[in-house]
Scaffold this active site. Structure first.
Site, PDB file in Angstrom:
ATOM      1  N   TYR A 142       0.815  -1.218   0.000  1.00  0.00           N
ATOM      2  CA  TYR A 142       0.000   0.000   0.000  1.00  0.00           C
ATOM      3  C   TYR A 142       0.850   1.269   0.000  1.00  0.00           C
ATOM      4  O   TYR A 142       0.376   2.340  -0.364  1.00  0.00           O
ATOM      5  CB  TYR A 142      -0.944   0.035   1.214  1.00  0.00           C
ATOM      6  CG  TYR A 142      -2.012  -1.056   1.211  1.00  0.00           C
ATOM      7  CD1 TYR A 142      -2.074  -1.990   0.197  1.00  0.00           C
ATOM      8  CD2 TYR A 142      -2.946  -1.133   2.226  1.00  0.00           C
ATOM      9  CE1 TYR A 142      -3.027  -2.990   0.193  1.00  0.00           C
ATOM     10  CE2 TYR A 142      -3.916  -2.132   2.230  1.00  0.00           C
ATOM     11  CZ  TYR A 142      -3.950  -3.054   1.209  1.00  0.00           C
ATOM     12  OH  TYR A 142      -4.895  -4.033   1.209  1.00  0.00           O
ATOM     13  N   LYS A 192       4.081 -15.248   3.214  1.00  0.00           N
ATOM     14  CA  LYS A 192       4.027 -16.052   1.983  1.00  0.00           C
ATOM     15  C   LYS A 192       5.476 -16.331   1.611  1.00  0.00           C
ATOM     16  O   LYS A 192       5.949 -15.994   0.514  1.00  0.00           O
ATOM     17  CB  LYS A 192       3.258 -15.264   0.902  1.00  0.00           C
ATOM     18  CG  LYS A 192       2.931 -16.038  -0.347  1.00  0.00           C
ATOM     19  CD  LYS A 192       1.887 -17.104  -0.165  1.00  0.00           C
ATOM     20  CE  LYS A 192       1.695 -17.874  -1.467  1.00  0.00           C
ATOM     21  NZ  LYS A 192       0.982 -19.143  -1.291  1.00  0.00           N
ATOM     22  N   ASP A 224      -2.211 -18.397   2.685  1.00  0.00           N
ATOM     23  CA  ASP A 224      -3.336 -19.151   2.091  1.00  0.00           C
ATOM     24  C   ASP A 224      -3.871 -20.173   3.089  1.00  0.00           C
ATOM     25  O   ASP A 224      -5.084 -20.349   3.247  1.00  0.00           O
ATOM     26  CB  ASP A 224      -2.947 -19.806   0.755  1.00  0.00           C
ATOM     27  CG  ASP A 224      -1.518 -20.318   0.721  1.00  0.00           C
ATOM     28  OD1 ASP A 224      -0.788 -20.117   1.708  1.00  0.00           O
ATOM     29  OD2 ASP A 224      -1.121 -20.929  -0.280  1.00  0.00           O
ATOM     30  N   ASP A 248      -5.056  -6.831   5.996  1.00  0.00           N
ATOM     31  CA  ASP A 248      -6.289  -6.177   5.550  1.00  0.00           C
ATOM     32  C   ASP A 248      -7.334  -7.250   5.223  1.00  0.00           C
ATOM     33  O   ASP A 248      -8.492  -7.195   5.656  1.00  0.00           O
ATOM     34  CB  ASP A 248      -5.969  -5.327   4.301  1.00  0.00           C
ATOM     35  CG  ASP A 248      -7.089  -4.366   3.953  1.00  0.00           C
ATOM     36  OD1 ASP A 248      -8.090  -4.315   4.692  1.00  0.00           O
ATOM     37  OD2 ASP A 248      -6.966  -3.676   2.931  1.00  0.00           O
ATOM     38  N   ASP A 252     -10.696  -8.752   7.795  1.00  0.00           N
ATOM     39  CA  ASP A 252     -12.108  -8.709   7.391  1.00  0.00           C
ATOM     40  C   ASP A 252     -12.729 -10.104   7.482  1.00  0.00           C
ATOM     41  O   ASP A 252     -13.886 -10.263   7.876  1.00  0.00           O
ATOM     42  CB  ASP A 252     -12.258  -8.181   5.960  1.00  0.00           C
ATOM     43  CG  ASP A 252     -12.499  -6.673   5.949  1.00  0.00           C
ATOM     44  OD1 ASP A 252     -12.126  -6.023   6.950  1.00  0.00           O
ATOM     45  OD2 ASP A 252     -13.059  -6.155   4.972  1.00  0.00           O
TER      46      ASP A 252
END
Ligand code: NAD
Length: 357
Positions: A142, A192, A224, A248, A252
């Site tokens: 970001y 990852k 994952d 992020d 959620d």
């Protein structure tokens, strides 16, 4: 204790829910003999309308000189067509940067009275769901270099780089390990590392920091797998620490399995700057101005502020217990309404929480 709180109500349901959070804070001040002074500041769509900027300098200065910041939500269809720097969300990213808020803390806890609102099967939720996601907030994709260009073959191409320095990883890992010591002593670092260089560095530093916390149970998990484990058996997690983009998305997912967006608070913390506390939901333009919004996330954000910024643990517990009591007694705003419960408005919910304190 006397504290100066910068209050940014923002757009949509922001003003309604923050009003209830202030009601509850006033009740705490009265009960415990504190004095909370509020400075109202503009950010988001309303700031664009009134000052021409989503984040006026006056708001940055007001936040920097406060003891803590309480924020409602920003955004709405009226400002959706604005360019990047003229959108309400630019205010959010701007204030995080200005206050150097590198750690975002989002608890996800399934409250017993709301277990019916959880989309997971009963045999999964019976094991409990009480975790915290510690998300790095001002690094990664970001904030890395980004550009859109025409490549050598004439294709329109876009690049976002995910960049992390060792110091950024180290400081966020410390926040997670310190938090685990106040909870169930377990940290899962999510990355990852099988594909990304930035994740391999993340893993190396997370292991280095973990060596300083031998009392905290530590493991890594690929993102994952983590997305899958969160719905398969969320009870295995206590504190999750991860980078900005993964955090992020996972936060959620974690909030959804606790029932409603309207219930979840968050804290963003920096080093030596005031913390910022806000619900995780947006400005809910579809119900704005109707006194229908659930103010719980805003009220619980105020409780986090007392706990993390002012070290007022008893007062924070008091608010959280009052919120639980109101739910146990069957009072619900429309987003969490179910059969046999009593429907209340946003302001009535605030009144009831304040009355239990
Ligand atoms: P949203 O979170 O505002 O709303 C999603 C759904 O959840 C809506 O149906 C809404 O009515 C409901 N909802 C949200 N909070 C609720 C509450 N407290 N009580 C009852 N119901 C609630 O997400 P969205 O619709 O995607 O976004 C709306 C606007 O908010 C957009 O402009 C978006 O950019 C902005 N936004 C702001 C923030 C922030 O300020 N931190 C975060 C997310 C989205």
């Amino acid at each position: 204790m006397k504290k100066n709180i910068a209050v940014i109500k923002g757009d949509g349901i922001g003003p309604e829910i923050i009003e209830e959070a202030l009601k509850v804070l006033d009740k705490i001040a009265e009960k415990y003999g504190h004095s909370f002074d509020y400075t109202q500041l503009l950010m988001g769509g309303i700031a664009i309308d009134e000052t021409g900027s989503p984040l006026p300098q006056e708001t940055i200065d007001g936040c920097l000189s406060s003891d803590s910041v309480l924020l409602g939500a920003v955004g709405g269809p009226k400002w959706d067509k604005g360019k990047g720097s003229m959108r309400p969300e630019a205010g959010l990213l701007g204030i995080r940067g200005a206050l150097k808020l590198f750690a975002n803390i989002r608890p996800a806890k399934l409250l017993k009275p709301l277990s019916d609102a959880c989309p997971l099967k009963r045999d999964i939720t019976d094991k409990g769901l009480d975790l915290v996601i510690v998300r790095e907030l001002i690094g990664g994709a970001y904030f890395g270099e980004k550009r859109t260009f025409i490549d050598e073959y004439g294709h329109k191409t876009a690049v976002d780089s995910m960049k992390y320095g060792d110091y950024e990883i180290e400081r966020i890992c410390r926040v997670a390990f310190d938090m685990a010591r106040k909870r169930r002593n377990k940290v899962t670092s999510i990355d990852k590392a099988n594909v990304l260089d930035s994740s391999r560095l993340w893993r190396e530093i997370a292991h280095k920091v973990s060596a300083e916390y031998p009392d905290v149970d530590f493991s890594d998990m690929l993102v994952d797998n983590a997305a899958m484990q969160l719905v398969r058996d969320p009870s295995q997690f206590d504190v999750i620490v991860t980078e900005n983009l993964f955090g992020d998305i996972l936060s959620d997912e974690a909030s959804m399995i606790t029932g409603s967006l309207g219930m979840i608070p968050s804290a963003s913390l920096g080093e030596g700057s005031p913390g910022l506390y806000e619900p995780i939901h947006g400005s809910a333009p579809d119900i704005a101005g109707q006194n229908k919004a659930n103010p719980m996330a805003a009220v619980l954000s105020a409780a986090m502020m007392l706990r993390y910024s002012f070290d007022m643990r008893e007062e924070a517990d008091d608010i959280e217990n009052a919120a639980d009591k109101v739910l146990e007694e069957g009072f619900r705003t429309s987003d969490i309404m179910s059969e046999g419960m009593t429907l209340v408005s946003c302001s009535e919910m605030g009144d009831r929480i304040a009355a239990f304190i």
